[in-house]
Every structure is written in structure tokens, then in C-alpha cells.
Scaffold this motif. Sequence first.
Motif, PDB file in Angstrom:
ATOM      1  N   UNK A 192     -29.344 -38.695  65.899  1.00  0.00           N
ATOM      2  CA  UNK A 192     -29.088 -37.454  66.142  1.00  0.00           C
ATOM      3  C   UNK A 192     -27.854 -36.923  64.764  1.00  0.00           C
ATOM      4  N   UNK A 193     -28.748 -35.771  63.916  1.00  0.00           N
ATOM      5  CA  UNK A 193     -27.945 -36.417  62.697  1.00  0.00           C
ATOM      6  C   UNK A 193     -26.866 -35.204  62.550  1.00  0.00           C
ATOM      7  N   UNK A 194     -25.593 -35.937  62.019  1.00  0.00           N
ATOM      8  CA  UNK A 194     -24.078 -35.710  62.046  1.00  0.00           C
ATOM      9  C   UNK A 194     -23.635 -35.609  60.804  1.00  0.00           C
ATOM     10  N   UNK A 195     -22.850 -33.915  60.678  1.00  0.00           N
ATOM     11  CA  UNK A 195     -22.233 -33.828  59.213  1.00  0.00           C
ATOM     12  C   UNK A 195     -23.276 -32.818  58.351  1.00  0.00           C
ATOM     13  N   UNK A 196     -23.848 -32.243  58.605  1.00  0.00           N
ATOM     14  CA  UNK A 196     -24.757 -32.273  57.608  1.00  0.00           C
ATOM     15  C   UNK A 196     -24.528 -30.910  56.695  1.00  0.00           C
ATOM     16  N   UNK A 197     -24.356 -31.737  55.181  1.00  0.00           N
ATOM     17  CA  UNK A 197     -24.514 -30.157  54.100  1.00  0.00           C
ATOM     18  C   UNK A 197     -24.727 -30.271  53.488  1.00  0.00           C
ATOM     19  N   UNK A 198     -24.781 -29.097  52.521  1.00  0.00           N
ATOM     20  CA  UNK A 198     -25.688 -29.211  51.469  1.00  0.00           C
ATOM     21  C   UNK A 198     -25.155 -27.730  50.361  1.00  0.00           C
ATOM     22  N   UNK A 199     -25.353 -28.002  49.122  1.00  0.00           N
ATOM     23  CA  UNK A 199     -24.993 -27.471  48.349  1.00  0.00           C
ATOM     24  C   UNK A 199     -25.967 -27.506  47.121  1.00  0.00           C
ATOM     25  N   UNK A 200     -25.697 -26.542  46.299  1.00  0.00           N
ATOM     26  CA  UNK A 200     -26.902 -25.801  44.985  1.00  0.00           C
ATOM     27  C   UNK A 200     -26.204 -26.968  43.913  1.00  0.00           C
ATOM     28  N   UNK A 201     -27.041 -27.878  43.041  1.00  0.00           N
ATOM     29  CA  UNK A 201     -25.952 -28.564  41.619  1.00  0.00           C
ATOM     30  C   UNK A 201     -27.048 -28.289  40.818  1.00  0.00           C
ATOM     31  N   UNK A 202     -25.882 -27.769  39.670  1.00  0.00           N
ATOM     32  CA  UNK A 202     -27.537 -27.345  38.760  1.00  0.00           C
ATOM     33  C   UNK A 202     -27.820 -26.034  38.627  1.00  0.00           C
ATOM     34  N   UNK A 203     -26.381 -25.185  39.270  1.00  0.00           N
ATOM     35  CA  UNK A 203     -27.114 -23.295  39.654  1.00  0.00           C
ATOM     36  C   UNK A 203     -27.481 -22.456  37.971  1.00  0.00           C
ATOM     37  N   UNK A 204     -28.219 -22.324  38.036  1.00  0.00           N
ATOM     38  CA  UNK A 204     -28.684 -20.724  37.743  1.00  0.00           C
ATOM     39  C   UNK A 204     -29.476 -21.659  36.332  1.00  0.00           C
ATOM     40  N   UNK A 205     -29.780 -22.581  36.108  1.00  0.00           N
ATOM     41  CA  UNK A 205     -30.283 -23.975  35.380  1.00  0.00           C
ATOM     42  C   UNK A 205     -32.088 -23.736  35.315  1.00  0.00           C
ATOM     43  N   UNK A 206     -32.888 -24.382  34.837  1.00  0.00           N
ATOM     44  CA  UNK A 206     -34.353 -24.766  35.348  1.00  0.00           C
ATOM     45  C   UNK A 206     -34.311 -26.070  36.128  1.00  0.00           C
ATOM     46  N   UNK A 207     -33.714 -26.557  36.382  1.00  0.00           N
ATOM     47  CA  UNK A 207     -33.795 -27.934  37.056  1.00  0.00           C
ATOM     48  C   UNK A 207     -32.932 -28.186  38.510  1.00  0.00           C
ATOM     49  N   UNK A 208     -32.340 -26.581  38.470  1.00  0.00           N
ATOM     50  CA  UNK A 208     -31.742 -25.973  39.679  1.00  0.00           C
ATOM     51  C   UNK A 208     -31.936 -27.258  40.877  1.00  0.00           C
ATOM     52  N   UNK A 209     -30.803 -27.271  42.104  1.00  0.00           N
ATOM     53  CA  UNK A 209     -31.854 -28.213  43.378  1.00  0.00           C
ATOM     54  C   UNK A 209     -30.329 -28.006  44.558  1.00  0.00           C
TER      55      UNK A 209
END
Length: 145
Positions: A1-18
Amino acid sequence: MVDDFEVKTVYQDRTYERHRFSFSINGKEFKGNYHKDEIQWLNPHPKQDLDSKQLEWIESEVHRLLNEHDIIEDVDGIEVKPILENYSHDVHQFKLTIDGDEYKGMVRNGNLEWFHPKPRRKLKDAQVKKVEKKVQEKMRQHLNE
């Protein structure tokens, strides 16, 4: 069971955004980046602690959770083919499947037009915009081939 899943954008508005995600399994934390439809694991890599079947399950679960966070769309097999060749303007037809539903449309002079049924009847506007962006990317790839 996967717990505490979080996601955020890093390097926003750049060519290497992920998108950087993290979660825990049985108290052990894992992190990774999602970029260009690929999971790129950060240390520790889950394969250090899990067998290949467990890793396969975790990666499918990460994809599912990213989809729930509107990071990726369940878009299968975007096909693009030219129609009206040798005319003064290029027109391409496309076909794709989203969550099991098939949609078709065309791109004329860079403008995307959906045939009936239109995906906005089933999907949120933000999701449709992401799908349209993927169609445009596929068009650029097709034209550069």
C-alpha cells in the motif's frame, strides 16, 4: 500500500520542468521525478528493496496516482496521418484513446478541431488542454519525420 503520496512541480516554466513525487511503503520513503512520460527514481531506488513484480506494481501505482493529480492523462496511441495532401494547406487527422474512449479530430493550419464526440463532454477543461498539447507535440514529431 502506497502511503502519503505527494507531487509538486520543480523547475517550473523552464525547459527542464518536471514533477517530483514522494511516497512511503511500510514506512520506507521513495522519491522520483516524472518527466517525458518516464519515472526517474531518486535514491534509494525501489529495486534495491523490492523484486521486479513489486517494482512493476509500484510504477503502475505511481502512474495511477499521477493521473489522479492531473499530471498525466491516460492517453493511448495517438495516431496522426495527413489528409488533403498536395493542397495549399496541410490538414492532418488524429485519433487517440482516453480512459478507453476513442476520440478523433483534425489539425488544420495549426488549429485543433475535435470531431463528435468531443472530449470536453467527459473530461475537465484542464485535462482536455493537456491532451491537446500532447496531440500538438505528436503533430510536430510527425512533421519532423
